[in-house]
Scaffold this motif. Structure first.
Motif, short mmCIF file in Angstrom:
data_model
loop_
_atom_site.label_atom_id
_atom_site.label_comp_id
_atom_site.label_asym_id
_atom_site.label_seq_id
_atom_site.Cartn_x
_atom_site.Cartn_y
_atom_site.Cartn_z
N GLY A 42 0.83 -1.19 0.00
CA GLY A 42 0.00 0.00 0.00
C GLY A 42 0.87 1.24 0.00
N ILE A 43 0.54 2.20 -0.86
CA ILE A 43 1.29 3.45 -0.94
C ILE A 43 0.30 4.60 -0.82
CG2 ILE A 43 2.71 4.95 -2.40
CD1 ILE A 43 3.81 2.45 -3.75
N GLN A 44 0.57 5.51 0.09
CA GLN A 44 -0.24 6.72 0.23
C GLN A 44 0.63 7.93 -0.03
OE1 GLN A 44 -1.43 7.84 4.15
NE2 GLN A 44 -2.20 9.81 3.44
N ILE A 45 0.29 8.68 -1.07
CA ILE A 45 0.95 9.96 -1.32
C ILE A 45 0.13 11.02 -0.60
CG2 ILE A 45 1.68 11.62 -3.06
CD1 ILE A 45 1.89 9.35 -5.05
N GLY A 46 0.64 11.47 0.54
CA GLY A 46 -0.08 12.45 1.33
C GLY A 46 0.44 13.85 1.13
N ARG A 106 1.66 15.65 3.50
CA ARG A 106 2.78 15.89 4.40
C ARG A 106 3.76 14.74 4.46
NH1 ARG A 106 1.59 20.12 8.02
NH2 ARG A 106 0.43 21.68 6.82
N ALA A 107 3.41 13.58 3.92
CA ALA A 107 4.30 12.42 4.01
C ALA A 107 3.93 11.37 2.97
CB ALA A 107 4.24 11.80 5.41
N LEU A 108 4.92 10.55 2.64
CA LEU A 108 4.72 9.36 1.82
C LEU A 108 4.74 8.16 2.75
CD1 LEU A 108 4.73 7.79 -0.96
CD2 LEU A 108 7.22 7.71 -0.68
N ASP A 109 3.67 7.37 2.75
CA ASP A 109 3.59 6.19 3.61
C ASP A 109 3.49 4.94 2.74
OD1 ASP A 109 3.46 7.34 6.35
OD2 ASP A 109 1.68 8.32 5.53
N ARG A 117 3.16 -6.15 8.00
CA ARG A 117 4.45 -6.82 8.08
C ARG A 117 5.64 -5.86 7.93
NH1 ARG A 117 3.46 -12.48 7.31
NH2 ARG A 117 5.71 -12.78 7.45
N TRP A 118 5.40 -4.70 7.33
CA TRP A 118 6.50 -3.74 7.11
C TRP A 118 5.86 -2.39 6.85
CZ3 TRP A 118 8.03 -0.34 3.31
CH2 TRP A 118 9.37 0.07 3.30
N GLN A 119 6.51 -1.31 7.32
CA GLN A 119 5.97 0.02 7.06
C GLN A 119 7.09 1.05 7.04
OE1 GLN A 119 3.42 1.58 10.18
NE2 GLN A 119 4.40 0.26 11.70
N SER A 120 6.83 2.13 6.34
CA SER A 120 7.80 3.22 6.23
C SER A 120 7.04 4.52 6.03
CB SER A 120 8.75 2.98 5.05
OG SER A 120 9.55 4.13 4.80
N SER A 121 7.55 5.60 6.61
CA SER A 121 6.96 6.92 6.43
C SER A 121 8.06 7.91 6.10
CB SER A 121 6.19 7.36 7.67
OG SER A 121 5.54 8.60 7.44
N VAL A 128 8.99 12.53 -4.67
CA VAL A 128 8.07 11.52 -4.14
C VAL A 128 8.22 10.21 -4.89
CG1 VAL A 128 5.63 10.87 -3.97
CG2 VAL A 128 6.38 13.11 -3.16
N PHE A 129 8.29 10.25 -6.22
CA PHE A 129 8.39 9.00 -6.97
C PHE A 129 9.78 8.37 -6.83
CE2 PHE A 129 4.39 10.28 -8.82
CZ PHE A 129 3.76 9.06 -8.97
N ALA A 130 10.80 9.18 -6.60
CA ALA A 130 12.11 8.61 -6.30
C ALA A 130 12.07 7.87 -4.96
CB ALA A 130 13.17 9.70 -6.26
#
Length: 429
Positions: free
Chosen positions: A117-121, A123-126, A137-141, A152-154
């Protein structure tokens, strides 16, 4: 030549069961049909029905799967054996101590499939990774002051490589797809945000799904961010118990989603449930001669602005200190204004749609959300409900990660749910 599992995420071919499903109009499909068919030619559909029954009810013996899905015992057994071979389900320990032969429950295999799952917000990319049971199982912000298209795409490219490395060569081939969530009009509200004019224009020009699809062979499904959050609540939260409800997500800019008769409803332009755009009065009531919108009062960017005007240091929206110390008085004032605005919108929606309830969630701490909902409930007593029913207002269960979690559910449902086109929304061009 390296094996497919060893290839980087951009080049790896997906297993056959990941082939994209044909385009389907969500509005024409039932929510989650859990009754199968014994007719010839229904193999894939029946597999999805069996998987949905196990997902909904937990581990089940074959006989119970047959009963719930109304498939013949033989058909259910054949399907389950096939799913076992595909490693999508696993056998649990046999249950003993009852009359007759011990039964062996069948459960979803957590490692049978994964989705990103990718959220382009704003204030943040999650980015998150869910397993087949929906477990995180894994997450990044990756926070940023303002979103820049190329940066953002990089960052997305880097996160996809990290997910690939995390799964390793054995599990990476079981990635089923990527769900992408973002505002439909990310560059529209630059006057309320920190977006520079050239950044806003760049976002208006880019097709998010196509841009991401060009980076990976994995199927990419897109949903408006608040619809994605609504999907997360529908699949894994309070939405499972309500037939029709308005979903409100309080974020940098407040937004929402709409579920009618158990189905997410996006509308012709993908804006159904866009509570932030609802007017707060009659036309001609502001300096521009138009009615102000709800998002001007109930968005977190307004709370941030109020703290700045009071000379207070900015805090994260989920910081518990917002309800203490010098920030408390300003935050309580915002809660009152936001609750008043949201309740005004909710009241009109409830009269028009005859809702069972209203679910409110957001990128805020639980104490702040609870105070907001309590204020809304108080505000609702100040309206006349003659001729209609006052809906129940309740807190969402997913919280800050609802948008990105909802995005990650999109590939799982596209590949494995009976109504596999239900949650997919076309990005506005």
């Amino acid at each position: 030549m390296p094996s497919p599992a060893a290839l980087p995420i951009e080049r790896r071919a997906m297993p056959p069961y990941n082939a994209p499903s044909p385009a389907v109009d969500p509005a024409t499909m039932p929510l989650l049909r859990t009754v199968g068919s014994n007719q010839v030619g229904m193999r894939e559909f029946n597999e999805r029905v069996v998987l949905q029954a196990i997902r909904t009810h937990g581990s089940l013996p074959k006989a119970e799967v047959a009963r719930l899905t109304k498939l013949s015992t033989q058909t259910a057994s054949v399907i389950i054996n096939r799913l076992l071979d595909e490693q999508l389900v696993v056998k649990r320990d046999a249950v003993r101590g009852k009359v007759g032969q011990p039964s062996q429950p069948i459960a979803l295999n957590p490692e049978g499939a994964f989705s990103i799952g990718i959220q382009i917000g704003r204030r943040a990319l999650d980015v998150v990774l869910l397993d087949f049971t929906g477990a995180l199982r894994w997450q990044s912000s990756t926070p940023y002051a303002s979103p820049d298209v190329e940066q953002v795409f990089a960052a997305i490219d880097a996160r996809l490589r990290e997910v690939d490395a995390f799964l390793g060569p054995e599990l990476a081939p079981r990635l089923t797809g990527i769900g992408l969530a973002a505002p439909l009009t990310l560059g529209t509200w630059h006057g309320l945000e920190s977006l520079l004019p050239h950044q806003a224009e760049a976002w208006r020009r880019v097709d998010l799904r196509i841009r991401l699809q060009a980076m990976t062979p994995l199927r990419v499904d897109f949903a408006k961010d608040t619809i994605a959050a609504c999907v997360a609540e529908l699949v894994a939260g309070r939405g499972r118990t309500l037939k029709s409800y308005l979903y409100v997500f309080v974020d940098t800019l407040v937004g929402g989603g709409l579920v009618i008769d158990g189905e997410p409803h996006s509308g012709q332009f993908g804006n159904a449930g866009a509570i932030g755009s609802m007017p707060l009065g009659l036309a001609g009531t502001d300096e521009r001669g138009v009615a102000p919108q709800l998002l001007g009062a109930a968005s977190l960017v307004r709370l941030e602005e109020m703290h700045a005007q009071a000379g207070l240091a900015p805090l994260a929206f989920n910081d518990d200190r917002l309800l203490s110390g010098p920030w408390e008085a300003v935050t309580l004032q915002w809660i009152e204004e936001a609750a008043n605005a949201i309740t005004f919108g909710v009241t009109g929606a409830a009269c028009l749609l005859d809702l069972d309830g209203v679910i409110v969630d957001g990128a805020v701490s639980r104490p702040l959300l609870e105070r907001l909902i309590a204020a809304m409930q108080e505000q609702m007593t100040r309206y006349s409900w003659q001729g209609t029913e006052r809906p129940l207002v309740m807190a969402g269960t997913i919280g800050m990660t609802a948008k990105v979690i909802g995005a990650a559910y999109l590939p799982l449902h596209a590949n494995f749910a009976p109504a596999h086109g239900l949650f997919l929304k076309a990005e506005r061009r």
